[in-house]
Write a protein that holds these residues in place. Sequence first.
Motif, PDB file in Angstrom:
ATOM      1  N   GLY A  45       0.846  -1.194   0.000  1.00 60.19           N
ATOM      2  CA  GLY A  45       0.000   0.000   0.000  1.00 60.19           C
ATOM      3  C   GLY A  45       0.880   1.242   0.000  1.00 60.19           C
ATOM      4  O   GLY A  45       0.710   2.155   0.805  1.00 60.19           O
ATOM      5  N   GLU A  68       1.419  -1.695  -4.764  1.00 58.41           N
ATOM      6  CA  GLU A  68       0.254  -0.797  -4.768  1.00 58.41           C
ATOM      7  C   GLU A  68      -0.814  -1.409  -5.676  1.00 58.41           C
ATOM      8  O   GLU A  68      -0.513  -1.898  -6.757  1.00 58.41           O
ATOM      9  CB  GLU A  68       0.671   0.594  -5.241  1.00 58.41           C
ATOM     10  N   ARG A  69      -2.049  -1.342  -5.182  1.00 55.49           N
ATOM     11  CA  ARG A  69      -3.143  -1.993  -5.898  1.00 55.49           C
ATOM     12  C   ARG A  69      -3.605  -1.214  -7.127  1.00 55.49           C
ATOM     13  O   ARG A  69      -3.960  -1.808  -8.137  1.00 55.49           O
ATOM     14  CB  ARG A  69      -4.305  -2.163  -4.916  1.00 55.49           C
ATOM     15  N   TYR A  70      -3.615   0.121  -7.034  1.00 49.16           N
ATOM     16  CA  TYR A  70      -4.221   0.904  -8.116  1.00 49.16           C
ATOM     17  C   TYR A  70      -3.178   1.502  -9.051  1.00 49.16           C
ATOM     18  O   TYR A  70      -2.233   2.168  -8.601  1.00 49.16           O
ATOM     19  CB  TYR A  70      -5.092   2.027  -7.541  1.00 49.16           C
ATOM     20  N   MET A  97      -0.400  -4.815  -7.683  1.00 49.87           N
ATOM     21  CA  MET A  97      -1.148  -6.030  -7.326  1.00 49.87           C
ATOM     22  C   MET A  97      -1.917  -5.811  -6.031  1.00 49.87           C
ATOM     23  O   MET A  97      -1.638  -4.876  -5.277  1.00 49.87           O
ATOM     24  CB  MET A  97      -0.187  -7.211  -7.126  1.00 49.87           C
ATOM     25  N   ASP A  98      -2.855  -6.712  -5.789  1.00 44.15           N
ATOM     26  CA  ASP A  98      -3.550  -6.752  -4.505  1.00 44.15           C
ATOM     27  C   ASP A  98      -2.704  -7.600  -3.551  1.00 44.15           C
ATOM     28  O   ASP A  98      -2.357  -8.743  -3.883  1.00 44.15           O
ATOM     29  CB  ASP A  98      -4.935  -7.373  -4.694  1.00 44.15           C
ATOM     30  N   ALA A  99      -2.424  -7.056  -2.388  1.00 44.88           N
ATOM     31  CA  ALA A  99      -1.559  -7.755  -1.422  1.00 44.88           C
ATOM     32  C   ALA A  99      -2.163  -9.061  -0.908  1.00 44.88           C
ATOM     33  O   ALA A  99      -1.459  -9.848  -0.282  1.00 44.88           O
ATOM     34  CB  ALA A  99      -1.259  -6.832  -0.252  1.00 44.88           C
ATOM     35  N   ASN A 117       1.972   1.372   5.973  1.00 48.23           N
ATOM     36  CA  ASN A 117       1.889   2.759   6.408  1.00 48.23           C
ATOM     37  C   ASN A 117       0.505   3.334   6.114  1.00 48.23           C
ATOM     38  O   ASN A 117       0.079   3.361   4.964  1.00 48.23           O
ATOM     39  CB  ASN A 117       2.945   3.598   5.684  1.00 48.23           C
ATOM     40  N   PHE A 118      -0.182   3.723   7.174  1.00 45.73           N
ATOM     41  CA  PHE A 118      -1.482   4.399   7.037  1.00 45.73           C
ATOM     42  C   PHE A 118      -2.431   3.585   6.153  1.00 45.73           C
ATOM     43  O   PHE A 118      -3.072   4.127   5.244  1.00 45.73           O
ATOM     44  CB  PHE A 118      -1.272   5.845   6.539  1.00 45.73           C
ATOM     45  N   ASP A 120      -5.567   1.421   4.780  1.00 44.96           N
ATOM     46  CA  ASP A 120      -7.001   1.735   4.805  1.00 44.96           C
ATOM     47  C   ASP A 120      -7.655   1.091   6.033  1.00 44.96           C
ATOM     48  O   ASP A 120      -7.436  -0.089   6.296  1.00 44.96           O
ATOM     49  CB  ASP A 120      -7.673   1.205   3.526  1.00 44.96           C
ATOM     50  N   THR A 195       5.666   9.359   5.521  1.00 46.28           N
ATOM     51  CA  THR A 195       4.902   9.043   4.315  1.00 46.28           C
ATOM     52  C   THR A 195       4.064  10.281   3.950  1.00 46.28           C
ATOM     53  O   THR A 195       3.981  11.233   4.737  1.00 46.28           O
ATOM     54  CB  THR A 195       3.958   7.849   4.563  1.00 46.28           C
ATOM     55  N   GLU A 196       3.404  10.226   2.794  1.00 44.33           N
ATOM     56  CA  GLU A 196       2.526  11.347   2.415  1.00 44.33           C
ATOM     57  C   GLU A 196       1.428  11.551   3.463  1.00 44.33           C
ATOM     58  O   GLU A 196       1.168  12.669   3.901  1.00 44.33           O
ATOM     59  CB  GLU A 196       1.873  11.093   1.045  1.00 44.33           C
ATOM     60  N   TYR A 197       0.784  10.452   3.858  1.00 45.41           N
ATOM     61  CA  TYR A 197      -0.306  10.551   4.833  1.00 45.41           C
ATOM     62  C   TYR A 197       0.201  11.003   6.193  1.00 45.41           C
ATOM     63  O   TYR A 197      -0.459  11.749   6.917  1.00 45.41           O
ATOM     64  CB  TYR A 197      -1.038   9.207   4.964  1.00 45.41           C
TER      65      TYR A 197
HETATM   66  N1  SAM Z   1       1.239   4.364   2.469  1.00 48.90           N
HETATM   67  C1  SAM Z   1       0.858   5.619   1.881  1.00 48.90           C
HETATM   68  C2  SAM Z   1       1.006   6.739   2.870  1.00 48.90           C
HETATM   69  O1  SAM Z   1       1.161   6.473   4.071  1.00 48.90           O
HETATM   70  O2  SAM Z   1       1.003   7.904   2.458  1.00 48.90           O
HETATM   71  C3  SAM Z   1      -0.578   5.542   1.320  1.00 48.90           C
HETATM   72  C4  SAM Z   1      -1.671   5.329   2.326  1.00 48.90           C
HETATM   73  S1  SAM Z   1      -3.266   5.074   1.558  1.00 48.90           S
HETATM   74  C5  SAM Z   1      -4.389   5.384   2.807  1.00 48.90           C
HETATM   75  C6  SAM Z   1      -3.348   3.309   1.450  1.00 48.90           C
HETATM   76  C7  SAM Z   1      -2.803   2.770   0.138  1.00 48.90           C
HETATM   77  O3  SAM Z   1      -2.794   1.349   0.203  1.00 48.90           O
HETATM   78  C8  SAM Z   1      -3.641   3.136  -1.078  1.00 48.90           C
HETATM   79  O4  SAM Z   1      -2.823   3.648  -2.085  1.00 48.90           O
HETATM   80  C9  SAM Z   1      -4.304   1.821  -1.479  1.00 48.90           C
HETATM   81  O5  SAM Z   1      -4.570   1.741  -2.851  1.00 48.90           O
HETATM   82  C10 SAM Z   1      -3.272   0.822  -1.021  1.00 48.90           C
HETATM   83  N2  SAM Z   1      -3.836  -0.509  -0.716  1.00 48.90           N
HETATM   84  C11 SAM Z   1      -4.878  -0.755   0.115  1.00 48.90           C
HETATM   85  N3  SAM Z   1      -5.149  -2.066   0.155  1.00 48.90           N
HETATM   86  C12 SAM Z   1      -4.247  -2.671  -0.642  1.00 48.90           C
HETATM   87  C13 SAM Z   1      -4.019  -4.012  -1.009  1.00 48.90           C
HETATM   88  N4  SAM Z   1      -4.800  -5.009  -0.538  1.00 48.90           N
HETATM   89  N5  SAM Z   1      -3.007  -4.284  -1.854  1.00 48.90           N
HETATM   90  C14 SAM Z   1      -2.218  -3.291  -2.344  1.00 48.90           C
HETATM   91  N6  SAM Z   1      -2.400  -1.985  -2.035  1.00 48.90           N
HETATM   92  C15 SAM Z   1      -3.394  -1.676  -1.195  1.00 48.90           C
END
Ligand code: SAM
Length: 216
Positions: A45, A68-70, A97-99, A117-118, A120, A195-197
């Motif tokens: 993520g 990263e998923r998206y 990919m999806d983790a 980090n941060f 969802d 991190t950004e968040y």
């Molecule tokens: N880590 C960064 C930060 O702290 O600034 C981003 C935090 S953002 C809230 C969470 C990120 O995790 C998003 O970009 C989301 O797409 C990614 N993410 C969430 N679930 C995921 C998963 N199952 N597999 C890969 N990425 C995932």
Amino acid sequence: MRLRNIPRAEGVIREHRFVIKRPEDQKGCWKQVFGNRNPVYIEIGMGKGRFLLNMAKAHPNINFVGIERYSSVLLRAIEKFDTEEFCELKNVRFVCMDARNVEDVFAQDEVSRIYLNFSDPWPKARHARRRLTSVEFLARYEKILCEGGLLEFKTDNTELFRFSLEQLEEAGWPLECFTFDLHHNEVMNQGNIMTEYEEKFSSKGNPVNKFIAVRK
Ligand code: SAM
């Protein structure tokens, strides 16, 4: 983080030399991917990549894989990598990919550290299994981390943090250390890369929680 769909993201990802296109094919082969025997740390993520890229710059003898998923979010990390500040780094790779499928991409013992980090929060109870610190995800991490491998988690969401501590206990993962206020904990905050968040929420006055746990 879900940015609006950016149509060119898929193309940029397909063409970029440091994006791993068929990550399942690299399972058990990450040393060859990097061309050295340095430890592999992954961030799940990764978002826009600030943490991963600054970590890679600060630790040239560690290999970093950002997951990263998206594609539209990964695009932002790739664009950051391609700037003058980071484009010379040899110790970074990206995976879209999806983790949930992380065990298909890394073999047992192939990863030395996982950063979350941060993540969802998935606040609804019926979505708890989707949280990246749930026992379901810990079981996946157990299959790729080496003995003594670490899981590091930062969040400003104290509810998610408490849930995560409970999940560690339920799964039997030893806790190395934790804090409910990272930025005022001199020891744990040493060498901390934001991190950004983290930047965004701590600048609003939200304390940052962090734990480091050891693979059971
Ligand atoms: N880590 C960064 C930060 O702290 O600034 C981003 C935090 S953002 C809230 C969470 C990120 O995790 C998003 O970009 C989301 O797409 C990614 N993410 C969430 N679930 C995921 C998963 N199952 N597999 C890969 N990425 C995932």
